[in-house]
Design a protein around this motif. Structure first.
Motif, PDB file in Angstrom:
ATOM      1  N   UNK A  75       0.855  -1.178   0.000  1.00 49.58           N
ATOM      2  CA  UNK A  75       0.000   0.000   0.000  1.00 49.58           C
ATOM      3  C   UNK A  75       0.893   1.230   0.000  1.00 49.58           C
ATOM      4  N   UNK A  76       0.283   2.382  -0.257  1.00 47.82           N
ATOM      5  CA  UNK A  76       1.065   3.613  -0.263  1.00 47.82           C
ATOM      6  C   UNK A  76       0.210   4.823   0.046  1.00 47.82           C
ATOM      7  N   UNK A  77       0.868   5.844   0.588  1.00 48.31           N
ATOM      8  CA  UNK A  77       0.220   7.126   0.860  1.00 48.31           C
ATOM      9  C   UNK A  77       0.978   8.195   0.098  1.00 48.31           C
ATOM     10  N   UNK A  78       0.256   8.972  -0.695  1.00 47.18           N
ATOM     11  CA  UNK A  78       0.829  10.078  -1.455  1.00 47.18           C
ATOM     12  C   UNK A  78       0.345  11.361  -0.782  1.00 47.18           C
ATOM     13  N   UNK A  79       1.275  12.109  -0.201  1.00 48.26           N
ATOM     14  CA  UNK A  79       0.921  13.351   0.490  1.00 48.26           C
ATOM     15  C   UNK A  79       1.388  14.526  -0.358  1.00 48.26           C
ATOM     16  N   UNK A 102      -4.389   9.177  -1.199  1.00 50.81           N
ATOM     17  CA  UNK A 102      -3.871  10.483  -1.579  1.00 50.81           C
ATOM     18  C   UNK A 102      -4.378  11.496  -0.563  1.00 50.81           C
ATOM     19  N   UNK A 103      -3.496  12.354  -0.048  1.00 48.39           N
ATOM     20  CA  UNK A 103      -3.848  13.401   0.900  1.00 48.39           C
ATOM     21  C   UNK A 103      -3.369  14.715   0.292  1.00 48.39           C
ATOM     22  N   UNK A 104      -4.277  15.688   0.173  1.00 48.01           N
ATOM     23  CA  UNK A 104      -3.903  16.915  -0.536  1.00 48.01           C
ATOM     24  C   UNK A 104      -4.679  18.113  -0.001  1.00 48.01           C
TER      25      UNK A 104
END
Length: 123
Positions: free
Chosen positions: A12-16, A34-36
């Motif tokens: 898994x991955x989190x893109x900030x 995704x956090x933006x």
């Protein structure tokens, strides 16, 4: 990291506050969060949303309303609490198969007037 040929060990991955380059989000599917900030002057919201739309597998987009490039990562700033709760839920679910965290995620993610969630996660 999530380009064509990436290791299947990436579960898994989190893109900030990120966008992604050509070839991103290819290879073995892994859930992505995704956090933006919606007012990000460094990586425009449209770039972050486009990256989210390119994700072919399970994904979610957590928008932090009126916030810029990552200030919501600082304790006490608007959005910090739901971002912390959501990223923790996401990692507990995707890395440890914590079903309670999967159920909490959509509730923890949305704080009216502060955060929004576009959810395409396959729980």
């Amino acid at each position: 990291m999530f380009t064509s040929g990436h290791s299947a060990r990436l579960r898994s991955g989190i893109v900030i506050a990120g966008g992604g380059l050509a070839g991103s989000f290819a290879g073995p599917a892994a859930p992505l969060l995704f956090v933006h900030g919606t007012a990000d002057p460094v990586v425009p919201l449209s770039v972050g949303r486009a990256a989210y739309e390119r994700a072919t597998g399970s994904a979610a987009f957590l928008g932090v309303l009126g916030q810029g490039h990552g200030e919501y990562l600082t304790p006490g700033r608007p959005g910090f609490d739901p971002v912390l709760a959501t990223t923790t839920d996401f990692l507990r679910w995707t890395l440890y198969d914590d079903r309670d965290a999967a159920r909490r995620l959509p509730v923890d993610a949305v704080l009216p007037g502060v955060t929004t969630l576009d959810d395409r996660l396959h729980r």
